[in-house]
Design an enzyme around this catalytic site. Structure first.
Site, short mmCIF file in Angstrom:
data_model
loop_
_atom_site.label_atom_id
_atom_site.label_comp_id
_atom_site.label_asym_id
_atom_site.label_seq_id
_atom_site.Cartn_x
_atom_site.Cartn_y
_atom_site.Cartn_z
N LYS A 30 0.88 -1.19 0.00
CA LYS A 30 0.00 0.00 0.00
C LYS A 30 0.91 1.23 0.00
O LYS A 30 1.80 1.34 0.84
CB LYS A 30 -0.87 -0.02 1.27
CG LYS A 30 -1.63 1.28 1.55
CD LYS A 30 -2.88 1.40 0.71
CE LYS A 30 -3.69 2.66 1.04
NZ LYS A 30 -4.18 2.73 2.40
N ASP A 73 -12.83 1.20 3.59
CA ASP A 73 -12.01 1.85 4.63
C ASP A 73 -12.55 1.53 6.03
O ASP A 73 -12.60 2.41 6.91
CB ASP A 73 -11.92 3.36 4.40
CG ASP A 73 -10.54 3.93 4.75
OD1 ASP A 73 -9.74 3.22 5.40
OD2 ASP A 73 -10.27 5.10 4.40
N1 ARG Z 1 -8.43 7.12 4.91
C1 ARG Z 1 -9.01 8.14 4.09
C2 ARG Z 1 -8.25 9.42 4.26
O1 ARG Z 1 -7.90 9.75 5.36
C3 ARG Z 1 -10.43 8.33 4.47
C4 ARG Z 1 -11.22 9.14 3.54
C5 ARG Z 1 -12.65 9.10 3.93
N2 ARG Z 1 -13.49 10.00 3.19
C6 ARG Z 1 -14.09 9.70 2.09
N3 ARG Z 1 -14.89 10.56 1.56
N4 ARG Z 1 -13.96 8.57 1.52
O2 ARG Z 1 -7.99 10.10 3.32
#
Ligand code: ARG
Length: 438
Positions: free
Chosen positions: A216, A349
């Site tokens: 990753k 996520d």
């Molecule tokens: N892990 C991601 C970041 O911190 C989360 C993003 C979450 N927001 C979204 N709209 N998908 O960038």
């Protein structure tokens, strides 16, 4: 003695692959009223899955005679689907710990304990395979091994190491005084911070050495980090290309966190296998993804949780403001990219929101352009393709693992029924059953 220890470790890492390996046992029979064929996106009626050990031996029609006295799992009134796959999870992460002080309190043990609970919740939610794309260093590798050894219940795992980040990037700890040394994992090799192609190459190799299945890399800035912007590039094209080439040379796939349009395009051109988030993709990025066959893994449920709940758990205003800048656009771009024909794999996520709620994202995938069947395909056949496990999971045909879920109502009518699955079977073993005792 030293030599013996070395051998024991080698044996462990081989058994790490066992989750996607072989086993045999007595036959059992799963009667499926409606079996979702993930390749065609339609149902087959009244079939019998013959299961031998962990795998499906054959798929038989209605006329098939189940031998008297055989073990039967009767789902003849139900909708049976392949076990679901989430390509973007963080098994060690907790959605109730956003207070920044937590960064200084977590230990490898605290995240590992959380991951034990999270793995069980994920499996009970019907996700029989997951890809972990960044947890406490190499925790996911050990969790994968522990699950494969039968020590803990959990999904089959494709594990990454820590996300590889530039200094000051999405994977670093930023905005503290330069008078105190605050950085993640100082002086530990393979643990994630790398600048320049040579350090990137070395970090990828170190991670492979420590047993990761997938790399990753954090190509752009992010939402849940301090001092950076989701739209801004972090790694250069040269660094991304080095990461992709080194991962591929080691037989590993590579996923790039990329919200920003430039980083998405740089990652695709570098040969990265999947773009995570893809929030601010532009038309050129969509075109490139199609040309290269790059998957998008777009976590379009998170916006609701971040703006709705995370504040109560200490999330800082900076992050909430950044979320406001990407959440809606990401959903619109999901629709656009899907309609343009970009390959989509399901990824949420998990850990940003509570583990076990993974299926809540199906609703949004349908609201933003997919049919329920297409959303389920993204979480089965397509996800299996992205994680490189098509021969094992994502389908219920001969040779695949007997990893399945059942629900009593039709998910092609209302995809939200997947938020509460009634039966979960992993490798021929029923791990949850709220249906057949009716
Ligand atoms: N892990 C991601 C970041 O911190 C989360 C993003 C979450 N927001 C979204 N709209 N998908 O960038």
């Amino acid at each position: 003695m030293r030599k013996l220890c070395g051998l024991a470790l080698a044996a462990l890492s081989v058994s790490g692959l066992a989750g996607f390996g072989q086993a045999t046992g007595p036959l059992e029979y799963v009667k499926a009223g409606k079996l979702f064929d993930s390749q065609s996106g339609t149902y087959k009626q009244n079939v019998v899955l013959v299961v031998e050990g962990e795998r499906i031996k054959s798929v038989e029609g209605a006329g098939f005679a189940i031998p008297a006295g055989a073990k039967v799992v009767d789902l003849s009134q139900d909708y049976v689907l392949p076990g679901l796959i989430d390509c973007h999870t963080h098994m060690g992460a907790r959605a109730d710990k956003y207070d920044p002080i937590n960064e200084f309190k977590e230990t490898p043990f605290s995240t590992a304990y959380a991951s034990v609970v999270n793995a069980k919740r994920t499996l009970d939610a019907g996700f029989t395979s997951i890809r972990d794309v960044g947890s406490a260093p190499f925790m996911a590798v050990d969790l994968r091994n522990a699950i494969n050894e039968g020590l803990l219940p959990g999904p089959r795992m494709v594990a990454s190491g820590p996300g590889i980040s530039i200094t000051g990037g999405h994977g670093d700890l930023n905005n503290y005084s330069p008078e105190v040394r605050v950085t993640l994992y100082p002086d530990k090799r393979g643990f994630g911070i790398a600048d320049g192609p040579e350090q990137v190459r070395q970090t990828v190799r170190e991670q492979v050495k420590y047993g990761v299945d997938v790399i990753k890399i954090l190509a752009s800035g992010g939402v849940l980090s301090k001092g950076d912007q989701p739209g801004a590039p972090q790694f250069t094209y040269e660094e991304l290309k080095m990461a992709a080439d080194t991962a591929h040379a080691a037989g590993r796939k590579i996923a790039a966190h990329a919200h920003g349009a430039q980083s998405i395009k740089d990652s695709i051109r570098a040969g990265i296998d999947s773009i995570e988030h893809a929030s601010l993709v532009d038309d050129e990025g969509i075109k490139l993804a199609k040309e290269h066959g790059t998957y998008f893994v777009m976590d379009i449920y998170d916006d609701d949780y971040i703006l709705g709940n995370a504040k109560n758990f200490g999330m800082q205003q900076e992050m909430i403001d950044k979320e406001r800048g990407v959440g809606k656009l990401q959903r619109e771009n999901f629709r656009k990219a899907f309609q343009a024909g970009v390959k989509m794999a399901f990824g949420t996520d998990a850990g940003v929101y509570p583990h076990g709620d993974n299926a809540k994202q199906f609703h949004y995938m349908v609201a933003y352009g997919m049919t329920p069947a297409q959303a389920i395909q993204a979480a089965t056949v397509s996800a299996a393709d992205l994680i490189g496990r098509s021969a094992d999971v994502g389908m219920l045909t001969a040779g695949h693992y007997a990893d399945l879920i059942a629900v009593k109502d039709d998910p092609l009518v209302r995809v939200e029924v997947l938020e509460h699955v009634g039966v979960v079977m992993k490798g021929g073993v029923v791990v949850k059953d709220e249906l057949t005792g009716r």
